[in-house]
Design an enzyme around this catalytic site. Sequence first.
Site, mmCIF file in Angstrom:
data_model
loop_
_atom_site.group_PDB
_atom_site.id
_atom_site.type_symbol
_atom_site.label_atom_id
_atom_site.label_comp_id
_atom_site.label_asym_id
_atom_site.label_seq_id
_atom_site.Cartn_x
_atom_site.Cartn_y
_atom_site.Cartn_z
ATOM 1 N N ARG A 112 2.334 -29.111 -6.468
ATOM 2 C CA ARG A 112 2.196 -29.588 -7.850
ATOM 3 C C ARG A 112 1.004 -30.494 -8.143
ATOM 4 N NH1 ARG A 112 7.773 -31.864 -7.410
ATOM 5 N NH2 ARG A 112 7.032 -31.705 -5.288
ATOM 6 N N GLY A 139 -4.310 -4.234 -4.614
ATOM 7 C CA GLY A 139 -5.254 -3.273 -5.166
ATOM 8 C C GLY A 139 -4.507 -1.992 -5.446
ATOM 9 N N HIS A 140 -4.728 -1.395 -6.605
ATOM 10 C CA HIS A 140 -4.112 -0.092 -6.811
ATOM 11 C C HIS A 140 -5.118 0.907 -7.347
ATOM 12 C CE1 HIS A 140 -2.512 -3.114 -9.655
ATOM 13 N NE2 HIS A 140 -3.061 -2.339 -10.563
ATOM 14 N N GLN A 188 2.146 -5.791 -3.432
ATOM 15 C CA GLN A 188 2.442 -5.816 -1.991
ATOM 16 C C GLN A 188 3.766 -5.069 -1.723
ATOM 17 O OE1 GLN A 188 1.607 -9.291 -3.304
ATOM 18 N NE2 GLN A 188 -0.437 -8.490 -3.118
ATOM 19 N N ASP A 230 0.812 -1.225 0.000
ATOM 20 C CA ASP A 230 0.000 0.000 0.000
ATOM 21 C C ASP A 230 0.842 1.270 0.000
ATOM 22 O OD1 ASP A 230 -2.236 -1.712 0.261
ATOM 23 O OD2 ASP A 230 -1.899 -1.798 2.419
HETATM 24 P P1 IMP Z 1 -2.601 -12.739 1.570
HETATM 25 O O1 IMP Z 1 -1.679 -12.161 0.554
HETATM 26 O O2 IMP Z 1 -4.054 -12.506 1.259
HETATM 27 O O3 IMP Z 1 -2.285 -14.171 1.861
HETATM 28 O O4 IMP Z 1 -2.355 -11.962 2.947
HETATM 29 C C1 IMP Z 1 -1.137 -12.090 3.684
HETATM 30 C C2 IMP Z 1 -0.756 -10.784 4.356
HETATM 31 O O5 IMP Z 1 -0.378 -9.850 3.358
HETATM 32 C C3 IMP Z 1 -1.902 -10.122 5.139
HETATM 33 O O6 IMP Z 1 -1.341 -9.449 6.260
HETATM 34 C C4 IMP Z 1 -2.450 -9.117 4.171
HETATM 35 O O7 IMP Z 1 -3.083 -8.042 4.830
HETATM 36 C C5 IMP Z 1 -1.173 -8.683 3.463
HETATM 37 N N1 IMP Z 1 -1.414 -8.191 2.108
HETATM 38 C C6 IMP Z 1 -1.692 -8.914 1.009
HETATM 39 N N2 IMP Z 1 -1.835 -8.141 -0.068
HETATM 40 C C7 IMP Z 1 -1.629 -6.891 0.362
HETATM 41 C C8 IMP Z 1 -1.602 -5.625 -0.298
HETATM 42 O O8 IMP Z 1 -1.789 -5.494 -1.514
HETATM 43 N N3 IMP Z 1 -1.334 -4.552 0.497
HETATM 44 C C9 IMP Z 1 -1.084 -4.668 1.824
HETATM 45 N N4 IMP Z 1 -1.092 -5.823 2.465
HETATM 46 C C10 IMP Z 1 -1.354 -6.928 1.742
#
Ligand code: IMP
Length: 465
Positions: A144, A40-41, A244, A13
């Site tokens: 796999r 998300g962007h 991420q 983010d």
């Molecule tokens: P997952 O990727 O849904 O398995 O989530 C694992 C961790 O990564 C959690 O703490 C989520 O909140 C965080 N996370 C996943 N995608 C994002 C992102 O795009 N922005 C911020 N945190 C993320």
Amino acid sequence: MPGTCVIGLQWGDEAKGKLVDILTEDHEIVVRYQGGANAGHTVVSGDQTWKLSLIPSGILRDAVVCVVTGGVVLDPASVIKEIDGLKSRGVLVGPKLKLSDRAHLVFPWHIAEDRLLDGSLSGGEAIGTTGRGIGPCYRDKVGRSLAIRLGDLYRDDFRTKLEHIVAFKNRLLNNWHESADAGAVGIAAGGGSQPSPQPPLDAAAIHSQYMQYAERLRPYVSDTTAYLLDNVEAGKRLLFEGAQGALLDIDHGTFPFVTSSNSSGVGVASGSGVPGRWIERVIGVVKAYSTRVGGGPLPTEQMNPIGEHLRQRGREYGTITMRPRRCGWFDAVAARYTARLSGVDQLAVMLLDVLGGLDELKICSAYTIDGNRVEQFPSHVDDLKKAVPIYETLPGWQEDLSSLRSYDDLPATAKRYLARIGELLGRPVAIVSVGPDREQTIFCEPPATQQKQWPRHPLRTSANT
Ligand code: IMP
């Protein structure tokens, strides 16, 4: 060399979407190479706001090809929804979107598993995943035998494979639910209450649904690895967009409170199939402060009016899940680690305007762990949990920065804050964002002090040319 890479250096983010959108102007191909619909962007241009998840924001520009590579886990329903949303607003998608036939597919059982377990089988704190099936899909990829890739949808044995997997997953999900009822499994369900048992997965219904997806996606599916290699060797300019942040990297982040892919710079080559030697410039993106969604340590977290100031001014709510983000001061120990890990050349500091109105600002430049001063980011999350930040205090500013467009116009206190981030991370601040709009961006020549701090690379590209 034709590649530029944008990597978030915190816990995601960092407003990478806006930066990618700006940089896209100078590139012909934008590449999304890891993660899935957990990202998300948001891109704001004039009175238009775009929210995208799997498809790079480069799709908004006519001349740019967007590639979603095999390193991504693809939820077909999500990508189709995005395609339809873009088309309904007049965006040309057809010839500009390429989806890798190697991308692993998210199925309903992945989402069920994610919500059921959330990584807390061993008890303890939940990861707080986005519930999009990301971890379970990557788990099946690595395992796999239960994995299905996008290209498999077009093969004769898809139905047989699916039936075999659905039978297995029904037994597995049933067992997990029974264990949960007996209290043997630490259920997290996205950090919430115990989910009610679901009806068994229906292989015929899933098959029919995924066959419809296959037809909808057919025009976009190809071997993107070959496409990227052809283009990079032909000198086309590629922009790699990390999803991420690097502290959520499965191997190098705050494990187990991470996502399931390599979200730091180390993931570019494996996720895209393009060797790192083609990447010329790595831009590390940081917020001017820290945020985190979900579980895991955030040493500089401010659960007080400062944190609330950051959350409200920074609109710190998840794009995908709408969860409020945890907020805190800038953590230079963490960001220095991920800048090194990702081979960052230059920094982009986003959301600087959000700090306006605070009398003083703090930057964490070291931790105290078990009574010892530590400047290196800990490799074990239990040590990070014990970390007490050592702060440097800098003066804040009261001015509204959102209308400023030049580095020279920034208040001296803001320049000093940026300079200190650059010094602590050992890289120059090349770009500063003071609002969500494309226009609210300042391209700065790094001050001489920061250039001196830069460890190895000379500044190859002036950011404002
Ligand atoms: P997952 O990727 O849904 O398995 O989530 C694992 C961790 O990564 C959690 O703490 C989520 O909140 C965080 N996370 C996943 N995608 C994002 C992102 O795009 N922005 C911020 N945190 C993320």
